[in-house]
Design a protein around this motif. Structure first.
Motif, PDB file in Angstrom:
ATOM      1  N   TYR A  41     -16.829  12.803 -19.287  1.00 29.76           N
ATOM      2  CA  TYR A  41     -18.295  12.816 -19.458  1.00 29.76           C
ATOM      3  C   TYR A  41     -18.920  13.392 -18.195  1.00 29.76           C
ATOM      4  N   CYS A  43     -22.649  14.478 -16.598  1.00 26.28           N
ATOM      5  CA  CYS A  43     -24.084  14.377 -16.825  1.00 26.28           C
ATOM      6  C   CYS A  43     -24.708  15.763 -16.864  1.00 26.28           C
ATOM      7  N   ASN A  81     -24.517  15.348 -21.837  1.00 21.77           N
ATOM      8  CA  ASN A  81     -25.842  15.078 -22.399  1.00 21.77           C
ATOM      9  C   ASN A  81     -26.846  16.124 -21.929  1.00 21.77           C
ATOM     10  N   CYS A 245     -27.322   7.975 -20.948  1.00 20.96           N
ATOM     11  CA  CYS A 245     -25.912   8.263 -20.677  1.00 20.96           C
ATOM     12  C   CYS A 245     -25.028   7.077 -21.067  1.00 20.96           C
ATOM     13  N   HIS A 270     -27.987   6.677 -10.770  1.00 21.74           N
ATOM     14  CA  HIS A 270     -27.674   7.045 -12.158  1.00 21.74           C
ATOM     15  C   HIS A 270     -26.329   6.535 -12.667  1.00 21.74           C
TER      16      HIS A 270
HETATM   17 ZN    ZN Z   1     -25.884  10.899 -16.938  1.00 21.74          ZN
END
Ligand code: ZN
Length: 426
Positions: A41, A43, A81, A245, A270
């Protein structure tokens, strides 16, 4: 959302090497041990401005990581994302007198062009906040129900609309002190956290929060802001940044995925907040096994920032006719964990290197490719040591140009390896 088209990745003879990378949460180098399918993943962007060199370095770094995994025989499930609604986007749209949706659409398209030009592998799941609001709202309601989150009344002067049957409008915050994992991703002290919180989207001065560091999960709609129906519990509003997220990673990858990536400016709040919120939802830990962060990129020794107006944009360089592969090589000349500065000399050097490699690869025969292949694989698998990999290719190219070599097909093999492992098309 639909991502940019994938580049072709040729196969390379021989075997890949298991990857070890630096994990922020433990401060150690650790081997990634993905299953058959590695889960990644990274961001994504908030699409209010064009891709600058810091973004490009981040996506190139995680592109390398993916290529090492793939070379090691893993399939990769890559999720990214797009923060296609958030304060910075809305503020920029208001400033420029444009619709926030049009601004997002334009910047997302430009980002796709930049990523395509830089030969970055696209995510398999490319997920916008707007298309995920319903699911995020469900998660916020779950956190309220379990007592992990709480409501904070919106002052009447804000003009927010209350949820149906509710006395007044409420925002929702996550209670970080109720979570024993809070702080585990960054490892930061409270002082370090307080120092950057406000600059990185936090609202320490908001009255009514239990802890000044509590992050926003749901923002009740204010006049003139876009909003979505959060159901009777939340009312109309939109999700907080970290919540997107949390939900997107959990729905697409599940808990305990292999790597979460981003720039070092995402370590706190974050990534910290996304992880603890996920912990509050599932009770599982870790959120990601390994947290990998790309160091910041400056310009001529200064911090690159929107406020200073000194952003180096990939799209602008492309418009000036710079070869995107030279941009990629200029990025790869620096280790991802070392802060560096974009300079004209760095780009000139990268173009010269590209030209040398192209000349070395132009023949049918050349020096044997076995050693350079081994060295590139070994360097990349060792915490993505791109500069080390480039040095190995330089050595082969110098030998090809000065001594020649008579191994038939060697330049073809090296060219395929550069394409597959480094994403550099020569
Ligand atoms: Zn993120």
């Amino acid at each position: 959302m639909i991502a940019w088209p994938p580049p072709f990745v040729p196969s390379v003879p021989g075997e890949g090497v298991p990857l070890r990378v630096h994990d922020t949460s433990t401060g150690t180098l650790r081997e990634t041990t993905p299953g058959e399918t590695a889960r990644l993943y990274v961001c994504g962007i908030t699409p209010y401005d064009a891709t600058h060199m810091g973004h490009a370095a981040t996506y190139v770094t995680f592109d390398l990581l993916q290529r090492v995994w793939r070379d090691g025989g893993h399939a990769v499930h890559y999720v990214q994302n797009v923060t296609d609604v958030d304060d910075p986007l809305l503020e920029r749209a208001t400033r420029d007198g444009v619709d926030w949706r049009d601004l997002a659409t334009r910047e997302i398209a430009l980002f796709h062009e930049d990523m395509t030009a830089l030969a970055v592998l696209p995510p398999d799941d490319y997920v916008g906040v707007v298309e995920s609001v319903e699911r995020i709202a469900q998660d916020v309601v779950t956190l309220l129900g379990s007592g992990r989150a709480y409501r904070v009344a919106v002052p009447e002067s804000d003009g927010a609309e209350p949820a149906e049957g509710s006395e007044g409008a409420h925002d929702v915050y996550y209670d970080v002190q109720a979570d024993d994992r809070f702080g585990a991703v960054s490892g930061w002290t409270r002082e370090q956290m307080l120092e950057v919180f406000a600059d990185r989207g936090g609202d320490p001065d908001r009255a009514g929060k239990r802890d000044v560091l509590d992050p926003l999960l749901w923002r009740a709609t204010r006049p003139g802001e876009p909003s979505w129906d959060g159901g009777p519990e939340l009312g109309a509003g939109r999700p907080g940044w970290h919540a997107e997220c949390t939900t997107i990673a959990l729905t697409r990858l599940g808990d305990g995925f292999d790597v979460q990536g981003g720039g070092t400016d995402l370590i706190f709040p974050h990534h910290e907040m996304s992880a603890v919120q996920a912990h509050g939802l599932t009770g599982e830990w870790p959120f990601a096994h390994t947290y990998v962060h790309q160091a910041m990129v400056g310009l001529d020794g200064e911090k690159m920032s929107k406020s200073k107006g000194n952003l180096v944009l990939v799209s602008r360089l492309r418009a000036e006719g710079v070869d995107p592969m030279a941009i990629r090589l200029a990025i790869l000349a620096h280790h991802y964990r070392t802060e560096w500065s974009w300079t004209a000399q760095g780009l000139t050097d990268a173009q010269a290197r590209l030209d040398r490699w192209r000349a070395a690869l132009s023949g049918n025969g050349g020096p044997d490719a076995t050693e350079v292949l081994r060295a590139v694989r070994e360097r990349l698998a060792d915490d993505l040591d791109a500069p080390g990999a480039l040095a190995a290719v330089d050595q082969w190219a110098d030998a090809a140009l000065t001594l020649g070599g008579d191994v038939e097909g060697a330049p073809g093999i090296v060219g395929r390896a550069l394409d597959a492992l480094l994403g550099v098309r020569v």
